[in-house]
Motif scaffolding. Structure first.
Motif, PDB file in Angstrom:
ATOM      1  N   UNK A  32      35.914 -20.425 -43.469  1.00 29.89           N
ATOM      2  CA  UNK A  32      36.890 -21.309 -43.481  1.00 29.89           C
ATOM      3  C   UNK A  32      37.788 -21.626 -42.310  1.00 29.89           C
ATOM      4  N   UNK A  33      38.070 -20.495 -41.638  1.00 31.24           N
ATOM      5  CA  UNK A  33      38.918 -20.602 -40.398  1.00 31.24           C
ATOM      6  C   UNK A  33      38.280 -21.583 -39.468  1.00 31.24           C
ATOM      7  N   UNK A  34      36.991 -21.325 -39.153  1.00 33.17           N
ATOM      8  CA  UNK A  34      36.484 -22.232 -38.218  1.00 33.17           C
ATOM      9  C   UNK A  34      36.580 -23.676 -38.238  1.00 33.17           C
ATOM     10  N   UNK A  35      36.136 -24.094 -39.789  1.00 34.22           N
ATOM     11  CA  UNK A  35      36.737 -25.390 -39.990  1.00 34.22           C
ATOM     12  C   UNK A  35      38.035 -25.840 -39.650  1.00 34.22           C
ATOM     13  N   UNK A  36      39.122 -24.851 -40.254  1.00 35.23           N
ATOM     14  CA  UNK A  36      40.473 -25.230 -40.271  1.00 35.23           C
ATOM     15  C   UNK A  36      40.755 -25.503 -38.620  1.00 35.23           C
ATOM     16  N   UNK A  37      40.326 -24.623 -37.770  1.00 36.47           N
ATOM     17  CA  UNK A  37      40.514 -24.751 -36.278  1.00 36.47           C
ATOM     18  C   UNK A  37      40.054 -26.066 -35.804  1.00 36.47           C
ATOM     19  N   UNK A  38      38.828 -26.053 -36.028  1.00 33.82           N
ATOM     20  CA  UNK A  38      38.110 -27.538 -35.541  1.00 33.82           C
ATOM     21  C   UNK A  38      38.430 -28.852 -36.102  1.00 33.82           C
ATOM     22  N   UNK A  39      39.029 -28.847 -37.478  1.00 35.36           N
ATOM     23  CA  UNK A  39      39.878 -30.005 -38.084  1.00 35.36           C
ATOM     24  C   UNK A  39      40.938 -30.222 -37.512  1.00 35.36           C
ATOM     25  N   UNK A  40      41.792 -29.114 -37.066  1.00 28.91           N
ATOM     26  CA  UNK A  40      43.197 -29.502 -36.560  1.00 28.91           C
ATOM     27  C   UNK A  40      42.750 -29.921 -35.042  1.00 28.91           C
ATOM     28  N   UNK A  41      42.134 -29.140 -34.291  1.00 33.93           N
ATOM     29  CA  UNK A  41      41.652 -29.533 -32.982  1.00 33.93           C
ATOM     30  C   UNK A  41      41.251 -30.927 -32.609  1.00 33.93           C
ATOM     31  N   UNK A  42      40.175 -31.388 -33.592  1.00 32.16           N
ATOM     32  CA  UNK A  42      40.044 -32.765 -33.339  1.00 32.16           C
ATOM     33  C   UNK A  42      40.808 -33.713 -33.665  1.00 32.16           C
ATOM     34  N   UNK A  43      41.618 -33.398 -34.671  1.00 33.94           N
ATOM     35  CA  UNK A  43      42.621 -34.459 -35.161  1.00 33.94           C
ATOM     36  C   UNK A  43      43.824 -34.520 -34.077  1.00 33.94           C
ATOM     37  N   UNK A  44      44.320 -33.399 -33.508  1.00 33.36           N
ATOM     38  CA  UNK A  44      45.049 -33.129 -32.803  1.00 33.36           C
ATOM     39  C   UNK A  44      44.822 -34.020 -31.159  1.00 33.36           C
ATOM     40  N   UNK A  45      43.781 -33.811 -30.793  1.00 33.54           N
ATOM     41  CA  UNK A  45      43.255 -34.430 -29.745  1.00 33.54           C
ATOM     42  C   UNK A  45      43.213 -35.995 -29.847  1.00 33.54           C
ATOM     43  N   UNK A  46      42.782 -36.488 -31.164  1.00 28.98           N
ATOM     44  CA  UNK A  46      42.550 -37.899 -31.244  1.00 28.98           C
ATOM     45  C   UNK A  46      44.033 -38.400 -31.489  1.00 28.98           C
ATOM     46  N   UNK A  47      44.965 -37.606 -32.048  1.00 28.26           N
ATOM     47  CA  UNK A  47      46.325 -38.073 -32.128  1.00 28.26           C
ATOM     48  C   UNK A  47      47.064 -38.353 -30.726  1.00 28.26           C
ATOM     49  N   UNK A  48      46.829 -37.270 -29.756  1.00 30.43           N
ATOM     50  CA  UNK A  48      47.459 -37.600 -28.532  1.00 30.43           C
ATOM     51  C   UNK A  48      46.828 -38.596 -27.874  1.00 30.43           C
ATOM     52  N   UNK A  49      45.498 -38.676 -27.637  1.00 33.01           N
ATOM     53  CA  UNK A  49      44.856 -39.865 -27.046  1.00 33.01           C
ATOM     54  C   UNK A  49      45.382 -41.199 -27.716  1.00 33.01           C
ATOM     55  N   UNK A  50      45.101 -41.102 -28.967  1.00 33.94           N
ATOM     56  CA  UNK A  50      45.602 -42.461 -29.841  1.00 33.94           C
ATOM     57  C   UNK A  50      47.008 -42.972 -29.232  1.00 33.94           C
ATOM     58  N   UNK A  51      48.026 -42.194 -29.317  1.00 39.66           N
ATOM     59  CA  UNK A  51      49.440 -42.645 -28.927  1.00 39.66           C
ATOM     60  C   UNK A  51      49.456 -43.296 -27.615  1.00 39.66           C
ATOM     61  N   UNK A  52      48.624 -42.238 -26.777  1.00 39.21           N
ATOM     62  CA  UNK A  52      48.632 -42.846 -25.053  1.00 39.21           C
ATOM     63  C   UNK A  52      47.921 -44.035 -25.024  1.00 39.21           C
TER      64      UNK A  52
END
Length: 601
Positions: free
Chosen positions: A483-503
């Motif tokens: 489960x921890x692998x999914x948690x990190x992957x889900x968080x990482x993809x979402x965070x990168x998408x959000x940073x790039x989305x606002x930019x």
């Protein structure tokens, strides 16, 4: 990487976007010597429409002079720089600023932090006049003049280092240096930015123009059939005095691509040339067939070319046969100094309302560019990344324990809020992505490097936005080892998408097609600052709450209590909910502000 770091990165990048794209806040400290606003264009030649009026033409040590920059022609300026400098031939240095100015609202020092030897605008504000106070140094420095650079609104034409009349001291007779002569002031055709329409339009010549109801134009193309040729005239007011062009294009549809182009250029000389639009790039034709320049001129800021074009195109496949009706485009922009190539147009080209039969003498008006799809794209992206993603991300990070025993439609409340926001983000992003690809029919090109990043970032953001919910559909059960692998992957993809989305949204506010107010990008910057503050507050509240749990555990002697069937709400839950409500209200306010600017565009 925690959310504090994430939003710090967004803040740093967003704050710098306006300075990368332009200088709306007067970031031109390097212009202290030559007073060039660094807009990339060529300065306008006198006369200047902006006069420098002085309260007195003499000064003494420590005295003050009221300096007023005023428009005499009804134009407004949105940027300025001002200095006082030595004026007489006895001065070896006539570039160092003298004395100091009193800063007023929306101004700041030009020549070094903390120094008011010169002033520059700190915010792009439309003005027809501005009065400033100059204070002379403690000891007289010689005769002086005031030098002023003004940038016109709504375009970026500027008059560099316009010179006032001399202000004398008691040091002796005035012998003005040649670079200190007062600049001629007056209104010209260029300043008015219009010329009169051709009265023959629709009668003896065909016309395509943007002439208004009063018969005033900024560009005009005329034509008349002459046996096997068509005699054309292109007339326009370019944005600069050198290395510019005005062009007409012939197309079988209303979209750019596979178009025959004729350019009227002013570089080292005046000339016409033919080229061809391959998709969204322009290539000069190797053989300049089928076209003959009759005359060309550049007078009173009006560029004009008269030429003959063979109606069949002289057999060149890149010169379309004008026996068949074609849509006409008009565009203008900058050209290479050698005249070998034109650059991408500045403003969006206009197109005729219908295909034109060039054997007739009809009169056509330019059709305003329909920006509805572009603005819809922008509005959806604002809703996705400024509103939905912002709320969904905060809720997932900080509100899992706030409603421990409450569910909605079989799921925890925090999860339903998070999922709803992310679904809205996904749908808005995908719809916006489809809309803009239909609109541009391919890839958006720009001469500005930052704008070039916008479509690439948009594709990456859309891809990540689609990937993340797909990952969530296949997530392991919370109690499984992976489960921890999914948690990190889900968080990482979402965070990168959000940073790039606002930019990407921030860059989008400065895209030429959107043509939004310069204030729109500052709303994005303000939102980023707010989001960072909210994250900091919630991190602090969460940190204090975790410390209280630790202290409670230690007071119990380290003995674990039996976990109850129902979990209690954290002590800081009410405070967190209050912060969330305020956050939602403020985010909606930022969203509405951006949507208003999009609507006004």
């Amino acid at each position: 990487m925690n959310l504090y770091t994430v939003f710090s990165m967004i803040l740093v990048i967003s704050v710098n976007i306006p300075d990368i794209l332009s200088y709306p806040s007067g970031n031109v400290g390097q212009s202290c010597t030559d007073m060039n606003p660094l807009h990339g264009a060529t300065p306008q030649t006198p006369p200047s429409p902006y006069e420098i009026k002085l309260s007195t033409t003499s000064y003494t040590a420590g005295s003050t002079v009221q300096v007023t920059i005023v428009s005499n022609c009804g134009n407004e300026f949105r940027g300025f720089m001002i200095q006082a400098r030595r004026a007489d031939t006895a001065a070896a240095d006539r570039t160092t600023p003298i004395g100091s100015f009193t800063a007023v609202t929306d101004t700041k020092p030009l020549c070094g932090s903390g120094s008011n030897r010169g002033l520059v605008h700190s915010r792009s504000v439309a003005r027809s006049s501005l009065t400033l106070t100059w204070t002379a140094p403690a000891t007289i420095q010689g005769h002086i003049v005031f030098k002023v650079t003004t940038v016109e609104k709504p375009n970026s034409r500027y008059w560099q280092a316009v010179t006032s009349e001399a202000v004398k001291d008691s040091s002796g007779p005035l012998n003005l240096a040649s670079d200190s002569n007062q600049t001629q002031i007056g209104c010209t055709t260029q300043v008015e930015n219009k010329f009169a329409a051709d009265t023959r339009c629709g009668d003896t010549v065909g016309c395509y123009s943007d002439c208004d109801s009063t018969g005033q134009c900024t560009y005009l193309a005329t034509w008349v059939l002459d046996s096997t040729n068509i005699n054309f005239t292109i007339k326009a007011i370019p944005d600069s005095d050198t290395n510019v062009y005005a062009a007409i294009g012939f197309s079988t549809d209303t979209k750019m691509g596979d178009d025959s182009v004729i350019e009227c250029m002013k570089t080292t000389d005046l000339r016409v040339a033919t080229s061809f639009n391959n998709g969204r790039s322009n290539t000069r034709n190797a053989d300049q067939l089928g076209i003959t320049l009759t005359s060309a001129s550049y007078e009173n800021k009006i560029l004009e070319c008269v030429f003959t074009r063979e109606i069949t195109g002289s057999g060149d496949v890149k010169l379309v046969d004008l026996n068949t009706p074609h849509y006409m485009f008009f565009a203008q922009g900058t050209a290479e100094a050698t005249g070998a190539k034109i650059n991408q147009h500045g403003l969006i080209p206009t197109v005729s309302p219908q295909a034109i039969d060039f054997k007739l003498t009809e009169n056509f008006s330019a059709v305003p560019y329909d920006k509805s799809k572009v603005l819809a794209h922008g509005a959806l992206m604002v809703i996705a990344w400024i509103t939905a993603a912002s709320i969904g991300l905060v809720v997932a990070r900080y509100f899992k324990p706030i409603w421990p025993n409450s569910t909605f439609i079989g799921q925890k409340i925090w999860f339903q809020i998070h999922r709803t926001c992310m679904i809205l983000t996904l749908l808005s992003t995908c719809i916006a992505f489809i809309i803009i690809f239909v609109e541009v029919d391919g890839w958006t090109m720009s001469n500005i490097s930052v704008e070039q990043a916008h479509p690439y970032l948009g594709v990456i953001v859309t891809f990540l936005t689609i990937v993340n919910p797909i990952m969530a559909l296949f997530r392991p059960h919370p109690n499984t080892d992976n489960r921890y692998i999914f948690n990190w992957a889900h968080w990482g993809v979402g965070t990168v998408a959000y940073i790039l989305g606002v930019i990407t949204v921030a860059i989008g506010t400065r895209m030429g097609k959107a043509n939004l107010s310069e204030n729109a990008v500052w709303i994005v910057v303000g939102f980023t600052v707010w989001q960072l503050l909210v994250v900091l507050c919630l991190e602090l509240v969460q940190l204090i709450g975790n410390k209280q749990k630790t202290d409670s555990y230690e007071l119990q002697g380290g003995q674990s209590e039996k976990i109850p069937d129902t979990q209690s709400k954290p002590a800081n839950g009410t405070l967190k909910q209050a912060i969330l409500i305020i956050h939602i209200v403020v985010v909606l306010a930022f969203t509405i502000g951006l949507l208003v600017y999009i609507g006004l565009a």
